[in-house]
Design an enzyme around this catalytic site. Structure first.
Site, short mmCIF file in Angstrom:
data_model
loop_
_atom_site.label_atom_id
_atom_site.label_comp_id
_atom_site.label_asym_id
_atom_site.label_seq_id
_atom_site.Cartn_x
_atom_site.Cartn_y
_atom_site.Cartn_z
N HIS A 66 0.84 -1.20 0.00
CA HIS A 66 0.00 0.00 0.00
C HIS A 66 0.87 1.25 0.00
O HIS A 66 2.09 1.16 0.18
CB HIS A 66 -0.98 0.01 1.18
N HIS A 68 0.68 5.72 0.98
CA HIS A 68 -0.02 6.89 1.52
C HIS A 68 0.57 8.10 0.82
O HIS A 68 1.78 8.15 0.58
CB HIS A 68 0.20 7.04 3.03
N TYR A 154 11.69 4.38 0.12
CA TYR A 154 10.57 4.78 -0.74
C TYR A 154 9.67 5.78 -0.01
O TYR A 154 8.47 5.55 0.16
CB TYR A 154 9.77 3.55 -1.17
#
Length: 169
Positions: A66, A68, A154
């Site tokens: 996932h 954000h 990342y």
């Protein structure tokens, strides 16, 4: 990084940049590592969509399953959903077609890579913006990938540290 201020009354401490939204986007398979395995492809897809539908990435972290992000959309533009749909579709189509896809998804030409929905929350106060940025940057620590946020490759935390906008987490 300077942002235009949104009108939130007469109190300047109660203003936030216009068009700020917090997003969470997840893969359908929560055990997958596709996003970090193909980080360059994800970055390329983001750049392509940004070129067609501009937005600013204020903060972002990509985890294996996932991500954000906080985006600032152009004034009078609330099409975050369109941008995410284009990113998700472009990323999925560019992946190696050899990975397994259910028959129903093949018939409908959908890869089934992503969860069908994403979460988009407008940011309404400067304190909320700071909390969301900290949440984004500390997410790899929360999930146990690293001991310190700056160890996760990342993440926009590196840009914030380089600009001396935050202290190491």
């Amino acid at each position: 990084m300077a942002y235009p201020r949104a009108n939130a009354g007469d109190d300047p401490s109660n203003t936030v940049p216009a068009g700020l939204n917090f997003f969470t986007v997840r893969l359908a398979d929560r055990s997958a590592t596709t996003l970090v395995d193909h980080i360059d492809l994800l970055r390329d897809t983001l750049r392509q969509v940004k070129a067609l539908h501009p937005f600013e990435i204020v903060a972002m972290v990509v985890l294996p399953d996932h991500l954000h992000a906080i985006w600032q959309l152009p004034e009078q533009d609330q099409e975050g959903r369109l941008r995410w749909n284009l990113i998700q579709r472009g990323f999925a189509r560019a992946l190696d077609p050899g990975e397994p896809v259910r028959l129903s998804r093949r018939i409908s030409r959908a890869r089934g890579l992503w969860q069908q929905r994403h979460w988009q929350l407008p940011i309404g106060h400067p304190d909320e913006l700071l909390q969301r940025i900290e949440y984004i940057h500390s997410n790899p620590v929360k999930h146990g990938y690293v001991d310190h946020a700056e160890q996760w490759p990342y993440s926009s935390v590196h840009r914030f540290l380089q600009a001396q906008r935050i202290r190491p987490l």
